[in-house]
Design an enzyme around this catalytic site. Structure first.
Site, PDB file in Angstrom:
ATOM      1  N   ASP A 148      -5.628 -87.739  25.526  1.00 48.35           N
ATOM      2  CA  ASP A 148      -6.882 -87.416  24.861  1.00 48.35           C
ATOM      3  C   ASP A 148      -7.322 -88.519  23.907  1.00 48.35           C
ATOM      4  O   ASP A 148      -6.582 -89.473  23.645  1.00 48.35           O
ATOM      5  CB  ASP A 148      -6.736 -86.102  24.090  1.00 48.35           C
TER       6      ASP A 148
ATOM      7  N   TYR B  71       6.643 -86.435  25.363  1.00 50.00           N
ATOM      8  CA  TYR B  71       5.674 -86.726  24.310  1.00 50.00           C
ATOM      9  C   TYR B  71       6.372 -86.616  22.960  1.00 50.00           C
ATOM     10  O   TYR B  71       7.148 -85.690  22.728  1.00 50.00           O
ATOM     11  CB  TYR B  71       4.516 -85.731  24.341  1.00 50.00           C
TER      12      TYR B  71
END
Length: 248
Positions: free
Chosen positions: A52, A110
């Site tokens: 994002d 992540y």
């Protein structure tokens, strides 16, 4: 035509995310422009997945096809020569023509970074500068709720139209700390949009004792798109690695 697999790192703060879009400059667009400058042909690249706006990557993976006769050394040199300083191709290799960066990924990690200490102006775009005191031990306890296979409808931004199945498996959530820097590492085969950030945002609220373990459990079980109002700052998030099966 050869297929190339690339590993790229980028600081995402100045970009609208990985995927090319109309509302700003994306990582994909910048790399495809570089490829056009080198080959004079339009080349589409396919990544392991989107990141994002303002999210970083240490080892994002993408592939592309090209009949341009450059050595791997020259490909890497040429690409980095056409890329800005906040995007860097780490490796490039020739792979089998059926290799797919997204479909053949078997695990992703992540990391989310939180500065628990005094505000750091130099790292303001690289980690979340948390202004609140956090009960990290309670935060870690609450994180266990999200490990395993669950319907993460409450904790993602995907619609049921595009993603009717919102069940995912989180293999691990590991907390580590270096002085004032807290790192939360998430591993799983795949994650939904905003999923890591929404879980992290809710865990931060739990660490402030504004949500309880039971609150989080009810939210997860509710599968309610309106239940989670928290989405941790994007610049604290990094795509760290993407693993692939050796049998393709």
């Amino acid at each position: 035509m050869p297929r190339y697999k690339c590993v790229v790192q980028y600081e995402g703060y100045n970009y609208v995310g990985w995927q090319t879009q109309k509302n700003g400059l994306a990582i994909q667009e910048v790399i495809e422009r570089a490829l056009f400058s080198i080959t004079k042909k339009k080349i589409d690249i396919i990544s392991s997945g989107r990141t994002d706006a303002k999210v970083h990557a240490m080892n994002q993976v993408f592939h592309f096809d090209s009949d341009c006769s450059l050595s791997l050394f020259d490909w890497k040199k040429a690409l980095n020569g056409h890329l800005p300083d906040d995007i860097y191709i780490k490796t490039i290799e020739i792979v089998q023509n059926n290799f797919h960066s997204r479909f053949h990924a078997i695990n992703k990690r992540y990391d989310y970074y939180i500065n628990l200490g005094e505000y750091d102006a130099f790292n303001r775009h690289l980690m979340y500068q948390c202004p609140h005191e956090l009960d990290v031990e309670y935060m870690e306890r609450c994180s266990k709720l999200f490990i395993g296979t669950h319907d993460f409808s409450t904790f993602c931004g995907n619609s049921y139209t595009t993603h009717p199945n919102q069940t995912r498996k989180v293999n691990s959530i590991i907390f580590s700390r270096d002085k004032d820097i807290l790192k939360i590492s998430y591993e799983g085969k795949g994650f939904l949009r905003y999923m890591v950030r929404m879980i992290t945002g809710a865990l931060i609220e739990a660490a402030r004792h504004r949500l309880s373990y039971d609150d989080l459990s009810r939210m997860l079980e509710s599968k309610n798109k309106d239940a989670c109002k928290w989405n941790a700052k994007p610049w604290g998030l990094y795509l760290v690695k993407v693993d692939y099966t050796t049998e393709i």
